[in-house]
Design a protein around this motif. Structure first.
Motif: not given
Length: 189
Positions: A7-14, A30-37, A39-51
């Motif tokens: 995903h990019t910011a344009d294609t990802a869920d809100e 957008v790093p590819a691994a983040a674009g993949l993460m 696919n799960s808002p829970a995963l990308i947001n958990t990663f983003f907060s933790a990082f």
């Protein structure tokens, strides 16, 4: 092989847009691994907060963070993450000889970076069951008791990106491509 959308910011869920927008602003893509993460808002947001806490509230310098993250990527055999953190390590001032040693699965000559890399990889390989001598060696290299636990944070963050990349095999971005890595690059592999 299952295909996952990068995903990019344009294609990802809100619910997953904000982290991707911030990452694109920081890296220019957008790093590819983040674009993949994403696919799960829970995963990308958990990663983003933790990082964010790891980077903003942690005590490791940028070069130490990258040695930790690159060591994680090698220990987890994540080809995408090794390439990405090679680029980031060099940009954050890690000596090229240190980067190259870690990529080969060797201990760097720099004693402090060697202790950080070895402790990080041992923590992963031993699943947290490192012995007192390993903790003591890490602390004798100038690290603190707090940083013992901060390494766990880096390991957890890396697990999210490394496992995502290992599952989905994203392509390397153009800026990362010169740092491509294969597990066969490891000494003795």
């Amino acid at each position: 092989m299952t295909s996952y959308r990068i995903h990019t910011a344009d294609t990802a869920d809100e619910a997953a847009k904000e982290p991707l927008e911030v990452l694109e602003g920081a890296f220019g893509f957008v790093p590819a691994a983040a674009g993949l993460m994403a696919n799960s808002p829970a995963l990308i947001n958990t990663f983003f907060s933790a990082f964010g806490h790891f980077r903003g509230g942690g005590t490791f310098g940028p070069d130490e963070r990258q040695v930790l993250l690159l060591s994680n990527a090698v220990a987890n055999r994540s080809e995408w993450a090794v390439a990405f953190h090679t680029l980031e390590s060099l940009e954050d001032g890690v000596e090229p000889a240190v980067v190259e040693a870690i990529r080969r699965g060797e201990v760097p000559a720099d004693p402090r970076m060697a202790a950080l890399s070895a402790f990080t990889q041992s923590l992963i390989e031993q699943r947290g069951r490192v012995d007192d001598a390993e903790v003591q060696a890490f602390k004798e290299a100038g690290f603190t008791e707090e940083q013992v636990f901060e390494v766990i944070t880096g390991v957890a963050i890396s697990a999210m990106t490394n496992y995502t990349a290992n599952l989905a095999w994203p392509p390397l971005e153009d800026s990362v491509l010169p740092h491509a890595w294969k597990t066969g690059y490891l000494t003795g592999a």
